[in-house]
Each structure stands twice: as C-alpha cells, then as structure tokens.
Scaffold this motif. Structure first.
Motif, PDB file in Angstrom:
ATOM      1  N   LYS A   6      35.110  55.765   9.720  1.00 20.64           N
ATOM      2  CA  LYS A   6      36.264  55.271  10.477  1.00 20.64           C
ATOM      3  C   LYS A   6      36.248  55.800  11.903  1.00 20.64           C
ATOM      4  CE  LYS A   6      38.103  53.136   6.962  1.00 20.64           C
ATOM      5  NZ  LYS A   6      37.886  51.733   6.817  1.00 20.64           N
ATOM      6  N   GLU A   7      35.674  56.981  12.079  1.00 18.21           N
ATOM      7  CA  GLU A   7      35.533  57.604  13.396  1.00 18.21           C
ATOM      8  C   GLU A   7      34.155  58.246  13.479  1.00 18.21           C
ATOM      9  OE1 GLU A   7      37.660  57.547  15.982  1.00 18.21           O
ATOM     10  OE2 GLU A   7      39.052  56.337  14.802  1.00 18.21           O
ATOM     11  N   ILE A   8      33.541  58.182  14.632  1.00 15.58           N
ATOM     12  CA  ILE A   8      32.224  58.772  14.850  1.00 15.58           C
ATOM     13  C   ILE A   8      32.359  59.927  15.836  1.00 15.58           C
ATOM     14  CG2 ILE A   8      29.926  58.385  15.832  1.00 15.58           C
ATOM     15  CD1 ILE A   8      30.091  55.545  14.899  1.00 15.58           C
ATOM     16  N   ASN A   9      31.638  61.006  15.538  1.00 16.97           N
ATOM     17  CA  ASN A   9      31.550  62.093  16.503  1.00 16.97           C
ATOM     18  C   ASN A   9      30.121  62.618  16.511  1.00 16.97           C
ATOM     19  OD1 ASN A   9      31.238  64.268  14.545  1.00 16.97           O
ATOM     20  ND2 ASN A   9      33.409  63.989  14.098  1.00 16.97           N
ATOM     21  N   ARG A  10      29.834  63.570  17.369  1.00 22.75           N
ATOM     22  CA  ARG A  10      28.479  64.076  17.554  1.00 22.75           C
ATOM     23  C   ARG A  10      27.937  64.809  16.329  1.00 22.75           C
ATOM     24  NH1 ARG A  10      25.438  61.846  20.475  1.00 22.75           N
ATOM     25  NH2 ARG A  10      24.248  63.670  20.954  1.00 22.75           N
ATOM     26  N   LYS A  11      28.781  65.086  15.311  1.00 20.26           N
ATOM     27  CA  LYS A  11      28.321  65.758  14.093  1.00 20.26           C
ATOM     28  C   LYS A  11      28.113  64.782  12.936  1.00 20.26           C
ATOM     29  CE  LYS A  11      30.462  70.118  15.291  1.00 20.26           C
ATOM     30  NZ  LYS A  11      31.378  71.179  14.906  1.00 20.26           N
ATOM     31  N   THR A  12      28.377  63.516  13.150  1.00 21.54           N
ATOM     32  CA  THR A  12      28.273  62.514  12.095  1.00 21.54           C
ATOM     33  C   THR A  12      26.825  62.209  11.755  1.00 21.54           C
ATOM     34  OG1 THR A  12      30.335  61.483  12.860  1.00 21.54           O
ATOM     35  CG2 THR A  12      28.918  60.158  11.442  1.00 21.54           C
ATOM     36  N   LYS A  13      26.523  62.230  10.468  1.00 16.83           N
ATOM     37  CA  LYS A  13      25.231  61.747   9.956  1.00 16.83           C
ATOM     38  C   LYS A  13      25.536  60.407   9.315  1.00 16.83           C
ATOM     39  CE  LYS A  13      23.318  66.294   9.323  1.00 16.83           C
ATOM     40  NZ  LYS A  13      22.867  67.320   8.391  1.00 16.83           N
ATOM     41  N   LEU A  14      25.112  59.355   9.966  1.00 15.77           N
ATOM     42  CA  LEU A  14      25.553  58.004   9.658  1.00 15.77           C
ATOM     43  C   LEU A  14      24.443  57.158   9.055  1.00 15.77           C
ATOM     44  CD1 LEU A  14      27.912  55.940  10.034  1.00 15.77           C
ATOM     45  CD2 LEU A  14      26.913  55.427  12.265  1.00 15.77           C
TER      46      LEU A  14
END
Length: 143
Positions: free
Chosen positions: A37-45
């Motif tokens: 729902k939200e992406i940040n620099r720590k997200t493993k997507l």
C-alpha cells in the motif's frame, strides 16, 4: 472505462475494483504476505504479472521509477520475456512466474500486481500522460 475516457482521478481511484468482479479472469499471488500500500526505501517488493504479455510490456515503462523507491525489487513475468527484461532492467531481479512456489517464498516483504506499478510510480500525479515514448528496453547484443 474511466481511464479510457480520460477521467484519471476517478479511474485510478476505482482501478482496484476490478479484483471484485467475477468476470475478471486474473491471476493472484498465492501468498499470505500483504499487498503493498506504501513503498519506502526499506521495502522488498515482488511485482507480479496478473495480465498478459502486452500488459507486461506496457507497464514495464514504469519499472525503473518504481524500483528506485524501494530497497529491492523482484519482477515475476512470462518466461519468454525474462531475457529481454533482464537486459533492460539490470537492477531488478527478473524471474519467470511460478505460482506453485508462491506460498513458500521469503525473498520479499510486500507484493504488487504489475498493473499497479503505474499507480505507485506516479502517485499523486494522475493527470499527466501515463506512458511516455522513452526507451526502456535493451536490444539483444547478439543481433
């Protein structure tokens, strides 16, 4: 139809409603992990293709922008596109889709259907032209 009719604000707001339509024949990722729902620099997507090859190619135009917003990005796609996408997106792990092993995976925190890459890449900017005539594929060096 809202997007087709250039009603971008309403169209992107209602884009997710297709998942609830019985007639929409779509793939879903077989996992207990949450949809992003939200992406940040720590997200493993993990981005996965729920539609066909044409849509995968069309949405690829936003992959670099999306992957720049997270720590690590995996793209699952149709097997025949893997060589092209690996050459074109060296900073993204490209894998052929394998839904049999989805529930066993631990290489991502959140997942996102391929068609949502545009929504996340252009969040807050729904009125601008969504597909640009920019180069994003790399040719085969053997040709």
């Amino acid at each position: 139809l809202q997007l087709y009719n250039k009603k971008f604000k309403e169209g992107w707001k209602n884009f997710e409603s297709r998942w609830f339509c019985k007639e929409y024949g779509h793939k879903k990722l077989n996992t207990n992990k949450k949809q992003c729902k939200e992406i940040n620099r720590k997200t493993k997507l993990c981005v996965w293709s729920e539609q066909g090859i044409g849509d995968t190619i069309m949405w690829a135009s936003r992959l670099s922008l999306l992957s720049s917003k997270c720590e690590y990005c995996i793209l699952e796609c149709q097997e025949k596109l893997v060589p092209l996408l690996k050459r074109s997106f060296p900073n993204i792990e490209i894998k052929p889709a394998n839904s049999i092993k989805d529930s066993e995976r631990d290489d991502f925190d959140l997942h996102l259907p391929r068609s949502w890459t545009l929504v996340f890449a252009r969040r807050g900017d729904v009125s601008k032209k969504i597909f640009r005539a920019e180069e994003f594929f790399s040719g085969n060096p053997m040709d």
